[in-house]
Scaffold this active site. Structure first.
Site, PDB file in Angstrom:
ATOM      1  CG  ASP A 114     -46.785  13.050 -21.314  1.00  0.00           C
ATOM      2  OD1 ASP A 114     -45.613  12.671 -21.479  1.00  0.00           O
ATOM      3  OD2 ASP A 114     -47.502  13.453 -22.248  1.00  0.00           O
TER       4      ASP A 114
ATOM      5  NE  ARG B 102     -37.383  14.886 -22.225  1.00  0.00           N
ATOM      6  CZ  ARG B 102     -38.465  14.572 -22.922  1.00  0.00           C
ATOM      7  NH1 ARG B 102     -38.545  13.441 -23.588  1.00  0.00           N
ATOM      8  NH2 ARG B 102     -39.486  15.402 -22.978  1.00  0.00           N
TER       9      ARG B 102
END
Lengths: 449, 314
Positions: A308, A68
């Site tokens: 993931d 992120r």
């Protein structure tokens, strides 16, 4: 950094790597595996790690992490994600390029590489296949490859245009890099939020059919046949896609594939309460798919278990199911979730007595391979990560208790986001020590900061 | 968190029969010269609608008014959502204002259940996405029982639910409730408007209206919710009508005693012809009337005043 390097003697543990299973002692010195022998006398000043009843393996390598940063530092940063990785036994993460801006230019690559120097483990980056991840024109893969990028993906999106994908594969073959595909035909996914099946139909949620994944897996297998390029399939979630990969491998095609812990452990049944924590893409599928993924895993259709890991801050998840963000975190729980499920199915298949000692050495060796050497090869980092545990190699090591039962509490989550589907769930197997390039980063389950 | 009505699955068999019994009592109240009782005097019922709906909101507000509750009306269009206030903040604000119960409609499936997990006060689901609309099912069950005089059950009654089942919360609530009460439910529509996997539905499905015309006691027509279509699900409304509209001619081929129902709003000439909607066999207006009494029952039941001592209502 070198000043903090110390000598560690790991004693009594069971060493598991691609070379096999053996009991031996392992000495780490100056960032490297100095010695592996039946018995090593502790050198002066070394820290002894008691690894009796524990497994000593190469440090885990995650092929699929969302960190992120840049752009969504509220949800995760390279640093906070690296803490989660160390707690999960990882010594290397491959960060996905769907940041803001995306990792699609030499400038962004240089920037994130600079940021990654503060991480507790080695962070590698995947580049985008198309500029802006828009699916329209190719990224300058050659320039990014010069900066060390080995794998390219538009993850979060699949490349929808077949001709563009063909050209991307050809170009990638030319410069010797690997493309990874998030297989999802967006027209078939149709804005869905959940697997299209028995559960979506009752809940009145728009569904994503298995076919949305399967058609792109099939298409890309044929494009690999056409171009001869290497290709990695991200997060395979359906029975049919696993079958297609099995066939492609049988044909000797240069294809690899990963599966996530959550698709192995959870299913659409978990959605019944509309809890957005379980919203993930690809969606949690049917129990039949889940069981097919295990069969495929056991028959070596998959080359890696990849998390993931997808952090989302609380507001992105605290909303209605259709509006909530896709994704769940998974670095801290990957081993515990998968071993937990393996133990559960053992106790189910052997109803009379719980199998003493849980999973076999053979199963553990297979699992370790899926978490270490095989993903390291796909990421192109085998020189440093993934083992094997032999003298002279960089000391990237995980030490875990394969039988320890534990539960994750929210306060233990070191990610900036808490969207774990495993809160309060029984997990089996926990990483207690992580050594990154010869430095102890996790000790008795506690981060060394 | 108090008890809410978000789904038919929230209700036990006992709850269902209590609610239907209460409905009977309140429908009698509605026949009086002054159709109002002080049962919920001092209580505040808020209606929180994130989706346009006049009929359902009016029905609930009338029900609350006839129970002497105060009514707060919130209609939130997408524009107020786009100001950025979260669903949770909106709901908590209404609770803080002092509402005792929220009647909520929202475009997202599961939204009412989600909000009820955040609040202390009860919620009534007035339609959440394509999920459920439980008071509609209760009023439909009541209307069918009354018409066929089947007592507290619907054994032996066959119901065909026709049209856009995929997007229908009415269908999802009705399939559950009607089948629990003993009815046989058949879903009818083109494949793209019937959910792919019906393995958890206590209903069978067919793609031909002709199959069910002569064997159904209730022909329950659904509106085609084309505003929810994001793709071409059917070639055209006119083709849909040709295959699935309840025309005068098709009405002729139903059983003599069969009735026609529709949750409204009806689109004449699309899913139902005027001859069917206005025929003596149409229960459509009865459904609307019944709805007020059933919603009075639900509000009264959830707000719990003197539960079980009905004589104290008035």
């Amino acid at each position: 950094m070198v000043a903090r390097s110390r000598k560690y003697l790991i004693r009594g543990g069971k060493l598991i790597d691609s070379n096999g299973v053996r009991i031996a002692e392992l000495l780490v010195d100056d960032g490297k595996i100095e010695a592996i022998e039946q018995r090593i006398d502790p050198p002066r000043g070394c820290v002894e790690i008691d690894a009796r009843d524990l497994v000593v393996s190469p440090g885990f390598v995650d092929l699929h992490t969302h960190l992120r940063q840049p752009g969504n530092e509220r949800s995760e940063t390279i640093l906070s994600g690296s803490l989660a990785g160390v707690l999960g036994g990882y010594t290397a993460l491959l960060a996905m390029p769907n940041t803001s801006p995306p990792i699609d230019s030499p400038e962004v690559v240089s920037y994130v590489k600079e940021l990654s120097r503060e991480a507790l483990l080695d962070v590698y980056f995947a580049g985008a296949i198309t500029k802006g991840r828009n699916g329209e024109s190719l990224v300058e893969m050659g320039k990014l490859a010069e900066l060390g990028i080995r794998l390219f993906t538009d993850d979060g999106n699949g490349v929808q245009d077949a001709q563009l994908m063909r050209r991307a594969l050809e170009y990638a073959r030319g410069i010797g890099v690997t493309l990874a595909q998030h297989c999802e035909d967006l027209s078939l996914a149709n804005g869905g939020a959940v697997n299209e099946g028995a559960v979506s139909s009752v809940l009145g949620l728009r569904g994503i059919p298995n076919a949305a994944e399967d058609v792109m897996v099939a298409r890309d297998i044929e494009l690999v046949r056409l171009t001869g390029a290497r290709m990695h399939f991200l997060h395979i979630s359906t029975s049919r896609s696993a079958e297609l990969v099995r066939w492609a491998k049988h044909d000797g095609m240069p294809i690899t594939a990963e599966v996530t812990p959550h698709h192995l452990v959870l299913s659409e049944k978990n959605i019944s309460g509309y809890n957005p924590i379980f919203k993930v893409n690809p969606p949690l599928r049917s129990e039949a798919d889940r069981s097919a993924l295990w069969s495929a895993l056991n028959e070596d259709v998959f080359d890696a278990i990849a998390t993931d890991h997808a952090p989302h801050h609380v507001e992105a998840k605290e909303t209605t199911f259709d509006q909530a963000a896709f994704g769940m975190i998974g670095l801290q729980t990957a081993l515990g979730a998968v071993l937990g499920e393996m133990n559960r199915s053992l106790s189910l298949s052997d109803g009379e007595t719980l199998v003493a000692g849980g999973v076999s050495d053979e199963q553990l060796m297979h699992l370790v391979g899926l978490l270490t050497s095989r993903p390291a090869r796909i990421a192109g980092i085998s020189d440093v990560h993934g083992g094997p545990l032999v003298e002279g190699r960089p000391a990237n090591i995980a030490i875990f208790d394969p039988q320890l039962k534990w539960r994750l509490s929210e306060s233990e989550i070191v990610s900036r986001s808490k969207n774990s589907p495993y809160l309060g769930v029984d997990l089996t197997g926990r990483v207690l020590y992580t050594i990154v390039n010869g430095e102890l980063k996790l000790r008795e389950g506690e981060l060394c900061l | 968190m108090s008890r809410s009505l978000t789904s038919i699955a929230d209700l036990s068999d006992d709850d269902i029969s209590q609610l239907l019994e209460l409905s009977r009592i309140f429908l009698e109240v509605n026949q009086r010269e002054i159709p109002k009782v002080p049962a919920l005097r001092g209580k505040t019922v808020a209606t929180l609608f994130f989706e346009n709906s006049t009929r359902t909101r009016l029905s609930f507000e009338l029900a609350a008014t006839r129970l002497s509750a105060d009514v707060l009306t919130f209609t939130l269009t997408t524009s107020s959502v786009s100001k950025g206030e979260s669903l949770r903040d909106t709901a908590e604000t209404i609770e803080s204002l002092g509402a005792d119960l929220i009647v909520m409609r929202h475009f997202s499936s599961g939204s009412v259940q989600l909000v009820s997990s955040w609040l202390e006060i009860p919620l009534v689901n007035a339609g959440d996405g394509a999920h459920e609309h439980p008071t509609q099912a209760l009023l439909d069950a009541y209307a069918i029982m009354e018409h066929f005089n089947t007592g507290k059950r619907l054994d032996g009654i066959s119901v065909a639910i026709v049209g856009d089942v995929l997007h229908s919360r009415v269908a999802r609530s009705n399939v559950q409730l009607l089948s629990r009460l003993g009815a046989q439910v058949t879903l009818v529509g083109p494949p793209a408007l019937i959910p792919l996997d019906l393995s958890l539905w206590p209903a069978r499905a067919t793609n031909s209206l002709e199959d069910v015309l002569s064997e159904s006691d209730v022909i329950y027509m659904l509106r085609v919710q084309s505003e929810r279509f994001t793709e071409s699900l059917i070639p055209s409304m006119s083709e849909f009508s040709r295959l699935f509209s309840l025309t005068a001619e098709r009405l002729e081929r139903t059983r003599k005693e069969a009735v026609v129902m529709h949750p409204g709003p009806i689109i004449r000439g699309v899913e139902i012809a005027a001859e069917a909607a206005d025929s003596s066999r149409s229960l459509i207006r009865t459904q609307v009337t019944t709805g007020v009494g059933v919603r009075m029952a639900v509000l009264y039941w959830l707000l719990g005043a003197n539960q079980g001592r009905l004589e104290s209502i008035w």
